[in-house]
Motif scaffolding. Structure first.
Motif, PDB file in Angstrom:
ATOM      1  N   LEU A   1       0.826  -1.154  -0.036  1.00 53.05           N
ATOM      2  CA  LEU A   1      -0.111  -0.021  -0.037  1.00 53.05           C
ATOM      3  C   LEU A   1       0.938   1.119  -0.140  1.00 53.05           C
ATOM      4  N   THR A   2       0.681   2.249  -0.901  1.00 55.16           N
ATOM      5  CA  THR A   2       1.418   3.182  -0.985  1.00 55.16           C
ATOM      6  C   THR A   2       0.332   4.606  -1.070  1.00 55.16           C
ATOM      7  N   LEU A   3       0.740   5.664  -0.251  1.00 54.04           N
ATOM      8  CA  LEU A   3      -0.335   7.011  -0.223  1.00 54.04           C
ATOM      9  C   LEU A   3       0.876   8.049  -0.634  1.00 54.04           C
ATOM     10  N   ASN A   4       0.592   8.633  -1.823  1.00 50.62           N
ATOM     11  CA  ASN A   4       1.737   9.361  -2.504  1.00 50.62           C
ATOM     12  C   ASN A   4       1.219  10.851  -2.313  1.00 50.62           C
ATOM     13  N   ILE A   5       1.825  11.575  -1.740  1.00 54.89           N
ATOM     14  CA  ILE A   5       1.360  13.139  -1.570  1.00 54.89           C
ATOM     15  C   ILE A   5       2.232  13.900  -2.553  1.00 54.89           C
ATOM     16  N   ARG A   6       1.349  14.724  -3.368  1.00 53.74           N
ATOM     17  CA  ARG A   6       2.146  15.773  -4.055  1.00 53.74           C
ATOM     18  C   ARG A   6       2.303  17.020  -3.148  1.00 53.74           C
ATOM     19  N   ARG A   7       3.782  17.373  -3.402  1.00 52.37           N
ATOM     20  CA  ARG A   7       4.243  18.813  -3.135  1.00 52.37           C
ATOM     21  C   ARG A   7       3.554  19.109  -1.762  1.00 52.37           C
ATOM     22  N   PRO A   8       3.647  18.426  -0.673  1.00 52.65           N
ATOM     23  CA  PRO A   8       3.086  18.702   0.580  1.00 52.65           C
ATOM     24  C   PRO A   8       3.585  19.905   1.217  1.00 52.65           C
ATOM     25  N   SER A   9       2.773  20.571   2.177  1.00 52.61           N
ATOM     26  CA  SER A   9       3.317  21.894   2.564  1.00 52.61           C
ATOM     27  C   SER A   9       2.909  21.485   4.119  1.00 52.61           C
ATOM     28  N   PRO A  10       3.281  22.454   5.079  1.00 48.10           N
ATOM     29  CA  PRO A  10       3.165  22.249   6.390  1.00 48.10           C
ATOM     30  C   PRO A  10       1.883  22.132   6.925  1.00 48.10           C
ATOM     31  N   PHE A  11       0.993  22.395   6.035  1.00 47.12           N
ATOM     32  CA  PHE A  11      -0.757  22.090   6.386  1.00 47.12           C
ATOM     33  C   PHE A  11      -0.864  20.522   6.303  1.00 47.12           C
ATOM     34  N   ASP A  12       0.008  19.939   5.585  1.00 44.41           N
ATOM     35  CA  ASP A  12      -0.333  18.572   5.418  1.00 44.41           C
ATOM     36  C   ASP A  12       0.447  17.508   6.690  1.00 44.41           C
ATOM     37  N   SER A  13       1.187  18.347   7.358  1.00 41.55           N
ATOM     38  CA  SER A  13       1.629  17.621   8.581  1.00 41.55           C
ATOM     39  C   SER A  13       0.616  16.913   9.544  1.00 41.55           C
ATOM     40  N   GLY A  14       0.808  15.844  10.263  1.00 41.49           N
ATOM     41  CA  GLY A  14      -0.312  15.531  11.086  1.00 41.49           C
ATOM     42  C   GLY A  14      -0.180  13.961  11.196  1.00 41.49           C
ATOM     43  N   THR A  15      -1.094  13.168  11.702  1.00 34.78           N
ATOM     44  CA  THR A  15      -1.233  11.732  12.102  1.00 34.78           C
ATOM     45  C   THR A  15      -1.847  10.914  10.922  1.00 34.78           C
ATOM     46  N   TYR A  16      -1.113  10.160  10.036  1.00 32.46           N
ATOM     47  CA  TYR A  16      -1.840   9.361   9.173  1.00 32.46           C
ATOM     48  C   TYR A  16      -1.930   7.944   9.459  1.00 32.46           C
ATOM     49  N   SER A  17      -2.900   7.156   9.060  1.00 31.71           N
ATOM     50  CA  SER A  17      -3.541   5.908   9.352  1.00 31.71           C
ATOM     51  C   SER A  17      -4.063   5.164   8.030  1.00 31.71           C
ATOM     52  N   CYS A  18      -3.857   3.993   8.113  1.00 31.81           N
ATOM     53  CA  CYS A  18      -4.277   3.028   6.920  1.00 31.81           C
ATOM     54  C   CYS A  18      -5.210   1.835   7.772  1.00 31.81           C
ATOM     55  N   ARG A  19      -6.320   1.803   7.335  1.00 32.58           N
ATOM     56  CA  ARG A  19      -7.170   0.699   8.039  1.00 32.58           C
ATOM     57  C   ARG A  19      -7.553  -0.161   6.811  1.00 32.58           C
ATOM     58  N   ALA A  20      -7.212  -1.545   6.952  1.00 31.05           N
ATOM     59  CA  ALA A  20      -7.647  -2.663   6.172  1.00 31.05           C
ATOM     60  C   ALA A  20      -8.628  -3.550   6.845  1.00 31.05           C
ATOM     61  N   VAL A  21      -9.829  -3.632   6.128  1.00 35.98           N
ATOM     62  CA  VAL A  21     -10.846  -4.404   6.613  1.00 35.98           C
ATOM     63  C   VAL A  21     -11.363  -5.579   5.628  1.00 35.98           C
ATOM     64  N   ASN A  22     -11.798  -6.627   6.206  1.00 35.19           N
ATOM     65  CA  ASN A  22     -12.557  -7.864   5.531  1.00 35.19           C
ATOM     66  C   ASN A  22     -13.311  -8.487   6.546  1.00 35.19           C
ATOM     67  N   GLU A  23     -14.010  -9.460   5.995  1.00 36.20           N
ATOM     68  CA  GLU A  23     -15.197 -10.141   6.739  1.00 36.20           C
ATOM     69  C   GLU A  23     -14.619 -10.782   8.064  1.00 36.20           C
ATOM     70  N   LEU A  24     -13.211 -10.966   8.348  1.00 35.58           N
ATOM     71  CA  LEU A  24     -12.849 -11.547   9.483  1.00 35.58           C
ATOM     72  C   LEU A  24     -12.363 -10.710  10.438  1.00 35.58           C
ATOM     73  N   GLY A  25     -12.236  -9.254  10.191  1.00 36.10           N
ATOM     74  CA  GLY A  25     -11.699  -8.412  11.098  1.00 36.10           C
ATOM     75  C   GLY A  25     -11.035  -7.316  10.423  1.00 36.10           C
ATOM     76  N   GLU A  26     -10.249  -6.443  11.133  1.00 36.81           N
ATOM     77  CA  GLU A  26      -9.722  -5.150  10.630  1.00 36.81           C
ATOM     78  C   GLU A  26      -8.089  -4.948  11.419  1.00 36.81           C
ATOM     79  N   ALA A  27      -7.398  -4.228  10.554  1.00 40.32           N
ATOM     80  CA  ALA A  27      -5.900  -4.001  11.307  1.00 40.32           C
ATOM     81  C   ALA A  27      -5.996  -2.402  11.075  1.00 40.32           C
TER      82      ALA A  27
END
Length: 1219
Positions: free
Chosen positions: A1155-1181
């Motif tokens: 999994l890749t999240l590309n951010i084009r030309r980030p600025s100081p406003f883009d700072s923060g906490t990023y999270s990735c959630r994966a879900v299927n019928e058996l659960g999530e991570a």
């Protein structure tokens, strides 16, 4: 005051007596302190009830640590002044060398503060000194002393004396011991030692007596036994008990000392406050220490060595293996071979020879062989200073210069001067009239002018002896009973000078004009009783002068004059003369020619210059205020003629002065002075030269100018002021400005000067000054205003645009450098081959960068050139490299290189062919395809004078073929062929089939596609897919054959195969694919075991978490992680727990679980906490990370970065590359 002690190593201290025993007129004393170098003692004490001081003298025994025998003798009056009974602290040594005042050894009570002061003579130091304080030999107080130790340094600039202080607060017992101060300044180094005692008052001398009980005053002067009886027994018992115990040192300290090196004993004792060093050393000597046998040394250094200063010493060790490397160290610093330190290898012996030992060589030495070391200490002993030549008694008079000298055995030794028992120090010499001087081994006491106060008894003391002498000073008195009188005599007469003094024994000398008179045939000098006579017979003119009688030994002189009657005489003294009787005066200065005139009677002086006469009358005829001026034989009182004017004469006694106020050039000439009296006359002439600054230079002009320079020319001045012109000074300024700028500071000797660094386009003016030895002239006339300006550079890129049978068209580009003068236009010139004449093609400059030269001879070879023209003139020409032939040009097609082979384009792309040609006049251009004209509705053709353009907006495969281009002028033509191929993707392969299956292999065959896309097939792309997953995997890329073998198949599974064809345009749009299930070959039966179907479902799990990132604003960033789960989980990206939806700033990709999240030309406003959630019928991570975006980087535009993630799966199923 006690004599100075020698400075030895270890530091000399006065003994602190434990017991003093007297028997049969002798005294035996034991000391209670550490190592002490043997030396002669000469100390004095005042004992209770004694009126006179006594000296204890004897030799200290270093082995027994006591003074076995002291003779009790009356102290010398000067050497042993009475000291206070309770102050027996050691005194400072005599100031020597750089030390004006050495630090005193002190005794301090525990808990009190103390200050140690030393003074340095800055005159003996090459630079500001660096001062270090040490305890013992090597423990520097500046780094390990603690807060109780502080240091202070001050400098008196007037006397150039440095004062340095050591402050110790709340003294403890651990502070007791030897100290050393070290002074360094560049290559200079000196040191001085002192001692600090913290055990309170010295035992044995005090108001209470030596025995602890007070004695009556009637006990007698020498009743020592009564004073020391009880004290001796108590001290012996204490000493015996002290030797038997452990000195109060804890056992763990003993263990530390047993394992330490000898060189570390002093540091450990200082660290743990051990004061009885000798007792500690005795205790360690008794302790049984197991001696380890050395593997490297067969013979080590002795514990200590001693050598006299100036001698050499050899340190010898013997090693077990002669090949072992060995190093010598001094105070921890490695010793390098030199003339001072000589290394020798004799078998297994290693010898270090130290030549000419000095006090600086008194140090700890160490030998290192591999990991083993051995140590020793070298003590440099300074020999006693003996007196070689003693002082001598002197008897002098008041005001005489006195030098009392003594010579000692050692150069640079320290001596003490005393006068009547009072020490003469260098500090007092700055205030007193005496001066102490050292000259090698000689020490001198100097009085420049001795007085009665300086008489007395003088002594010189060294550590090896002393000497004394008397200085007797007497007053001088002499009475003059008859003075000598002035005499006036005539030629051949006798002159007698006579005087009478009160002392018959006084002798003297006669002087004439400061030169001693010697007896001769005409001169007689006599001394009879109190009378002194000088008789001169047959007096001559040279005998005239001042005569003086000076008595010997007295500051007294008797003077008289001898006058001689003689004809008048002129005595010239031409100051600054350049030739005989010539005077040079600077114009504007005052001239006063003082001429001394002698003669009896006084003569009359007359000054003359051409027809002018100045005269004065002698005082015998008229008063000095009534001189006269005689002109043309007429006598007129001078008071009526220019007595106060610029030119005048003055008469003052025997001097006639000719005065000119503010000399001018017209005053130059020859002046004559004539003096007359009844005896005769005398005439002298004086040449007066008036020198002045030169006239200004003439004809100053600017002859040529450039971009930032100008050439200035001038003529030398007509009048050089009487002195040669040595050079010129130049100035310039901008027109309209009043500020002149100097162009040279050293005189310029030429008359042509090039001025540089001017601004182009600015008007300037310049002027010149002439210089001679007198000064600088007035400035010349300013030059006419001029402007630095330069022609342009040559025109660029001159080329021939067109040539006909009578014309040539040229074109060029403007010059690179035009300048402030701009450019007015261009002139074109040409030269026919075989001629040197350049013919102008235009008379007026042309402004545009192109020109057609007409009326040229047909067939001729002509060279062309172009020059730029502006206000500064013509530029350098731009010339054609080759001559041009004036003729018609045959048609010729210049086919580009890429069109000389088949030109390939893809369907849909545009065709744009530009083909240049030449030909004059303009040729006819025709395009054909297969011999037929081209379709102008589909193909667009544009033709100019020098090229033709073939253009198709969207190419089709029908545009492929051979095109023919024809360029024709009348009956001359040229033809070129262009091959064009328009291609597209090929069709799918035909008849794809599985030909054979064996084991885990399958043979796949197919046929080429029907349509190859008008291009050669470069290969085939083969893929397979398992029926269960239907995920396609590439088996072969660019397979050249129409068959392939697919391996690593799983028996019993069904597979699909598909094949793509590939040409220059890429893979075909559609594949050819069959479907077949692999089965065992005939004759074999596959029995599948029964098993429970495995559940491959798993909940989502992140294999690679999200790492925290710090990126720079403006640069692309990517967040990566890997997740696993079946069924395939759904992935959601969030920022600060808010889902990221369809935002063009973010690009989310999922490549087989990466999994890749590309951010084009980030600025100081883009700072923060990023999270990735994966879900299927058996659960999530969930995976989280923090992203910090820092500010924009400095400099120009932001760079763009490319993110590359490469993950290689562990099971080898494949690899994914995401950009």
């Amino acid at each position: 005051m006690a004599p100075a002690r020698p400075d030895t190593s270890p530091t000399l201290l006065k003994p602190r007596f434990k017991t003093i025993r007297i028997s049969d007129g002798e005294i035996e004393a034991q000391t209670g302190w550490g190592v002490w170098t043997p030396t002669h003692l000469n100390d004095s004490w005042s004992l209770p009830g004694q009126e006179k001081p006594f000296c204890l003298q004897g030799l200290f025994d270093a082995e027994q640590n006591k003074v076995p025998s002291f003779a009790l003798n009356p102290a010398p009056k000067v050497a042993c002044p009475e000291a206070p009974p309770e102050d027996l602290s050691p005194t400072a040594e005599e100031p020597t060398g750089v030390f004006l005042k050495k630090p005193d050894s002190v005794s301090v009570e525990t808990g009190k503060d103390t200050v140690i002061v030393a003074k340095l003579n800055g005159k003996e130091l090459p630079a500001k000194p660096a001062v270090k304080w040490f305890k013992g030999k090597w423990l520097e107080l500046g780094s390990k002393s603690g807060a109780r130790f502080s240091f202070k340094e001050s400098h008196d600039a007037a006397s150039n004396v440095y004062t340095i202080e050591l402050h110790i607060t709340k003294v403890v017992l651990g502070d007791r011991g030897d100290y050393r101060i070290e002074v360094k300044a560049k290559d200079f180094c000196d040191s001085c030692a002192f001692n600090i005692d913290v055990e309170g008052m010295l035992v044995g001398v005090g108001a209470k007596g030596l025995g602890g009980e007070a004695k009556s005053d009637t006990a007698g002067e020498l009743d020592f036994s009564g004073l020391l009886k009880k004290r001796q027994v108590v001290e012996e018992e204490k000493k015996k008990k002290k030797d038997d115990d452990d000195l109060g040192i804890p056992p763990e300290i003993w263990e530390l000392l047993k394992g330490a090196k000898k060189s570390e004993y002093e540091r450990i004792a200082f660290q743990y406050g051990i004061t009885d060093l000798r007792g500690m050393l005795k205790r360690l000597k008794k302790a049984k220490v197991e001696v380890k046998k050395s593997a490297a040394f067969t013979k080590k250094l002795d514990p200590a060595y001693q050598v006299d200063r100036g001698n050499k010493i050899k340190l010898v060790v013997e090693i077990s293996d002669p090949d072992l490397p060995l190093k010598w160290f001094k105070n921890g610093q490695e010793i390098k071979p030199s003339s001072k330190y000589v290394f020798e290898n004799v078998g297994k012996k290693r010898i270090l020879t130290i030549n000419k030992c000095t006090l600086a060589d008194d140090a700890a030495y160490e030998v290192v062989v591999k990991d083993e070391k051995c140590f020793t200490e070298l003590f440099v002993k300074e020999p006693p200073v003996l007196i070689v030549t003693p002082l001598e008694d002197q008897q002098v008079f008041v005001g005489d210069r006195v030098e009392m000298a003594v010579e000692v055995s050692e150069e640079g030794a320290q001596v003490m001067w005393l006068k009547d028992g009072v020490e003469l120090t260098r500090e007092d010499s700055f205030k007193a009239r005496y001066r102490l001087k050292k000259d090698g081994k000689r020490h001198i006491l100097i009085y420049s002018e001795v007085t009665m106060e300086d008489k007395g008894h003088y002594q010189v003391m060294t550590n090896g002896g002393q000497c004394e002498a008397e200085l007797i000073v007497e007053e001088k008195q002499l009475e003059v009973l008859q003075d000598i009188a002035d005499l006036t005599v005539k030629a051949s007469e006798q002159a007698v000078f006579k005087c009478e003094v009160s002392d018959e024994k006084v002798t003297g000398k006669w002087y004439k004009n400061g030169v001693e008179v010697r007896p001769s045939k005409r001169i007689t000098i006599s001394h009879t009783g109190r009378f002194h006579k000088l008789v001169i017979d047959d007096v001559r003119p040279e005998d005239e002068g001042d005569y003086t009688f000076v008595p010997d030994g007295y500051a007294l002189s008797l003077s008289a004059k001898l006058k001689f009657l003689e004809p008048p005489k002129i005595h010239l003294d031409c100051s600054g003369q350049t030739s005989e009787n010539a005077i040079v005066v600077v114009a504007g200065n005052k001239l006063r020619m003082d001429v001394s005139i002698t003669g009896e009677p006084r003569p009359v002086a007359t000054w003359m210059k051409e027809d002018e006469v100045w005269c004065g009358l002698p005082s015998a005829l008229t008063s000095p205020s009534q001189p006269c001026w005689v002109a043309l034989g007429k006598l007129v009182p001078l008071s009526e003629l220019r007595t106060e004017g610029r030119v005048r004469i003055e008469q003052r006694g025997d001097i006639s002065s000719f005065v000119i106020e503010s000399a001018e050039r017209g005053d130059e000439g020859r002046y004559t002075i004539k003096v007359t009296n009844p005896v005769g006359e005398d005439v002298a002439s004086i040449l007066l030269k008036v020198v002045d600054v030169p006239d200004p230079p003439e004809a100053v002009r600017v002859t040529s100018v450039g971009e930032d320079w100008a050439v200035l020319v001038w003529e030398p001045p007509k009048y050089d002021g009487g002195r040669p012109v040595t050079g010129y000074l130049l100035e310039r300024k901008k027109k309209g400005s009043q500020r002149w700028m100097k162009l040279n500071f050293e005189v310029f000797t030429e008359t042509t000067y090039e001025s540089t660094n001017m601004i182009e386009g600015i008007l300037y003016e310049m002027r010149v000054f002439a210089v001679n030895v007198i000064g600088v002239s007035q400035p010349s006339m300013n030059t006419k205003p001029f402007m630095p300006i330069a022609p342009t550079s040559e025109p660029q890129h001159l080329t021939v645009e067109d040539v006909t049978d009578t014309t040539t068209t040229l074109k060029w580009r403007p010059p690179d450098k035009i300048g402030a003068g701009g450019i007015d236009g261009y002139l074109i010139e040409y030269c026919v081959e075989g001629s040197d004449e350049w013919i102008p093609a235009n008379t007026e400059p042309v402004e545009r960068c192109g020109f057609t030269v007409k009326n040229l001879p047909t067939g001729a070879k002509i060279t062309f050139r172009v020059v730029g023209v502006n206000i500064a003139g013509r530029s350098q020409p731009a010339t054609l490299a080759q001559p041009v032939t004036i003729r018609e040009i045959q048609p010729k097609i210049r086919l580009p290189r890429h069109l000389r082979q088949t030109y390939v384009r893809k369907v849909g792309e545009h065709l744009n062919l530009v083909i240049p040609f030449q030909g004059k006049p303009r040729p006819q251009v025709v395009w054909t395809k297969g011999g037929a004209p081209i379709d102008t509705s589909h193909v667009h053709v544009r033709t100019s004078d020098f090229d033709t353009v073939f253009f198709v907006r969207q190419a089709a495969r029908s545009d492929s073929g051979e095109y023919e281009l024809t360029v024709q002028i009348e009956n001359m033509k040229d033809t070129a062929t262009v091959c064009i191929r328009v291609v597209e993707k090929a069709g799918p392969p035909q008849n794809v089939m599985v030909k054979e299956v064996w084991g885990t292999n399958a043979l796949v065959e197919w046929q080429p596609p029907k349509d190859d896309g008008n291009s050669e097939i470069t290969g085939y792309f083969v893929q397979k897919a398992d029926k269960k997953t239907m995920e396609w995997f590439t088996v072969y890329e660019r397979n050249r054959h129409t068959s392939c073998t697919v391996s690593d198949l799983i028996m019993g599974n069904e597979y699909y195969f598909r094949v793509y064809s590939e040409n220059v345009c890429g893979l075909s749009d559609l594949p050819g694919s069959p479907h077949r299930c692999i089965s065992p070959p005939p004759g074999m039966t596959l029995k599948l075991p029964e098993y429970k179907e495995h559940d491959f479902r798993t909940p989502p799990k992140f294999l690679t978490p999200l790492p925290d990132r710090v990126v720079v604003a403006g640069y692309a960033a990517a967040l990566n992680c890997a997740v696993r789960g079946h069924p395939k989980p759904k992935v959601v990206w969030m920022k600060n727990k808010m889902e990221i939806r369809e935002d063009p700033k973010f690009l989310m990709t999922n490549q087989q679980g990466v999994l890749t999240l590309n951010i084009r030309r980030p600025s100081p406003f883009d700072s923060g906490t990023y999270s990735c959630r994966a879900v299927n019928e058996l659960g999530e991570a969930l995976a989280e990370c923090k992203l910090e975006v820092r500010g924009e980087p400095g400099g120009g535009g932001a760079l763009r970065s490319t993110h590359l993630t490469l993950i290689h799966k562990a099971d080898g199923a494949g690899q994914t590359c995401a950009l």
